[in-house]
Enzyme design. Structure first.
Site, PDB file in Angstrom:
ATOM      1  N   GLU A   2       0.815  -1.225   0.000  1.00 38.52           N
ATOM      2  CA  GLU A   2       0.000   0.000   0.000  1.00 38.52           C
ATOM      3  C   GLU A   2       0.842   1.266   0.000  1.00 38.52           C
ATOM      4  O   GLU A   2       1.714   1.458   0.859  1.00 38.52           O
ATOM      5  CB  GLU A   2      -0.937   0.014   1.210  1.00 38.52           C
ATOM      6  CG  GLU A   2      -1.847   1.233   1.250  1.00 38.52           C
ATOM      7  CD  GLU A   2      -2.914   1.170   2.327  1.00 38.52           C
ATOM      8  OE1 GLU A   2      -3.711   2.121   2.417  1.00 38.52           O
ATOM      9  OE2 GLU A   2      -2.948   0.167   3.071  1.00 38.52           O
ATOM     10  N   LYS A  23      -8.627  -0.695   0.911  1.00 38.26           N
ATOM     11  CA  LYS A  23      -9.696  -1.161   1.799  1.00 38.26           C
ATOM     12  C   LYS A  23     -10.502  -2.200   1.039  1.00 38.26           C
ATOM     13  O   LYS A  23     -10.993  -1.940  -0.066  1.00 38.26           O
ATOM     14  CB  LYS A  23     -10.610  -0.016   2.262  1.00 38.26           C
ATOM     15  CG  LYS A  23     -10.127   0.661   3.523  1.00 38.26           C
ATOM     16  CD  LYS A  23     -10.107  -0.281   4.681  1.00 38.26           C
ATOM     17  CE  LYS A  23      -9.222   0.213   5.804  1.00 38.26           C
ATOM     18  NZ  LYS A  23      -8.840  -0.876   6.707  1.00 38.26           N
TER      19      LYS A  23
END
Length: 352
Positions: free
Chosen positions: A153, A169
Site C-alpha cells: 500500500e 480497503k
C-alpha cells in the site's frame, strides 16, 4: 546487533553510508537521500545516507535468517477479544460516533540463537516469498529501528509538488470474495484521504483518478483507490505528514473518533505497523512512503530478549461479521508468518 552496518532497501535501491539521523520532518525538505520510519504512535526516524545505488535484493542464504518457531507466535488479542472488539466498534457505529474503525492486533515471537535476527536476511526471504510493490527494509540497530516490510500500500508519493496516496480497503482470497461492505469501506476511506490531502493541497486540485480497482497480491486481492493533489505554496514535509498521518486506511472515519476507539480496544502499541516506511530524495524532490502493513520489526527492549513482531488487522463497519473479520486478519498474516518461521498454524493464543 550494533555490529550490523546501517542500511536501507527500497525495491532495487540500496542506501548505505549513514550520515545523519533526526526526528525533525523539516530535514526531508533539505538535501540528500533519507530513509523514513514513522511509528503509528507518532515517533519519527529520518536517516540520511551518503551512497545510494541500484542493487537487486540478494538471494536468501541458508542459515542467515533464523526465525521463531511456528508455535511460538502469540497475539495481543485472542479470537474472543478481537471479535468482542468488532462488536464494540459496531456499537460505536450504531450511536453515530464513527463510520469505520480499523481494529488491529500485534503478533510476536522470541528470536533466539547467534545474532538473534537480521532484518536484511528476512527481507531477502520476503522478496522471494511475498514480493510487494512497496517493500522496504531499514536497519538502524543503534537507533532502535529494524524493519522488513512487504507493504502493498502506497501512503504518500511525491514528485515535486504533486502528491498521491493509494488507500487499500477491502480484502478477499479472490475478487469473488469481495463484498458490498468492502466497496463501501473503500469509498469511506477515499473521502477521508481526500480531506487529509485537501488540508495541504491547492484548492480544486484533489482528484480521485481510480476508485475501487481490484489489485492481486500473493494469496489475496485488495480494492485500491488513488487520490492525488498539488501541494499548496509553503506546504512541505512537516505540513504534509501532520495532515495525512496516521494513514486513513489503518485508522478509520472520522479519524479522530476512530483513533480514540482504537486506543480503548487495542492492548499493544502498533509501532512501525500502520505507520509510514519509505524514502525521500530531497535533492530530486521525489519520495515514496508505504503504509507499514505486512511489516515485521524487531523489538530488543523486552525483558525476555528480542522478539520479532508483526501486525494484522481489519476495517470494521456496520456490515462487519466478527468472525469474518478475525479470519481476514488471519489471511493477511498467514503467508508472511510462514515465510518468517517456516510454517504457521493459527493459534489465537494471547501473549502473556
Amino acid at each position: 546487533m550494533h555490529d550490523l552496518a546501517p542500511l536501507a532497501r527500497f525495491g532495487p535501491l540500496l542506501a548505505t553510508d549513514l550520515r545523519d539521523v533526526t526526528s525533525d520532518p523539516a530535514a526531508l525538505d533539505s538535501t540528500g537521500f533519507w530513509a523514513v520510519a514513522a511509528d503509528f504512535e507518532g515517533g519519527l526516524t529520518c536517516a540520511r545516507f551518503g551512497e545510494v545505488r541500484s542493487v537487486p535484493v540478494p538471494a536468501p542464504e541458508p542459515g542467515c535468517w533464523r526465525g521463531p518457531a511456528a508455535d511460538e507466535w502469540t497475539s495481543s488479542l485472542d479470537r474472543a477479544a478481537y471479535t468482542a472488539g468488532v462488536r464494540r466498534i459496531r456499537a460505536h457505529i450504531a450511536t453515530g460516533e464513527v463510520y469505520q474503525a480499523n481494529l488491529c492486533r500485534v503478533l510476536s515471537a522470541p528470536l533466539r540463537g547467534p545474532g538473534a535476527g537480521d532484518v536484511d536476511a528476512l527481507a531477502a526471504l520476503l522478496a522471494r516469498g511475498n514480493p510487494a510493490p512497496y517493500a522496504g527494509t531499514i536497519r538502524l540497530p543503534a537507533h532502535g529501528v529494524e524493519i522488513a516490510s512487504a507493504s502493498p500500500e502506497l501512503f504518500l508519493r511525491r514528485t515535486g509538488r504533486l502528491v498521491e496516496s493509494g488507500p487499500i480497503k477491502g480484502t478477499g482470497r479472490t475478487a469473488e470474495d469481495l463484498l458490498e461492505k468492502d466497496h463501501a469501506e473503500n469509498v469511506m476511506i477515499v473521502d477521508l484521504v481526500r480531506n487529509d490531502l485537501g488540508r495541504v493541497c491547492r484548492t480544486g486540485t484533489v482528484t480521485v483518478p481510480a476508485l475501487c480497482a481490484v489489485e492481486p497480491h500473493p494469496g489475496l486481492v485488495h480494492l485500491v483507490s488513488t487520490v492525488r493533489g498539488e501541494l499548496a505554496p509553503g506546504a512541505g514535509w512537516p505540513e504534509l505528514l501532520a495532515a495525512a498521518f496516521p494513514p486513513g486506511s489503518v485508522t478509520g472515519a472520522p479519524k479522530s473518533s476512530a483513533l480514540r476507539i482504537i486506543d480503548s480496544l487495542e492492548t499493544a502499541p502498533r509501532g512501525p505497523y500502520c505507520g509510514g516506511i519509505g524514502w525521500v530524495d530531497a535533492d530530486r524532490g521525489t519520495a515514496s512512503l508505504a503504509v507499514g502493513i505486512r511489516t515485521f520489526w524487531i523489538d530488543r527492549g523486552t525483558p525476555g530478549g528480542p522478539r520479532l513482531c508483526f501486525g494484522t488487522g481489519a476495517g470494521i463497519t456496520w456490515g462487519s461479521d466478527p468472525d469474518r473479520e478475525w479470519e481476514e486478519t488471519e489471511l493477511k498474516a498467514s503467508r508472511l508468518l510462514a515465510i518468517a518461521s517456516g510454517a504457521y498454524q493459527a493459534s489465537g493464543r494471547t501473549a502473556g
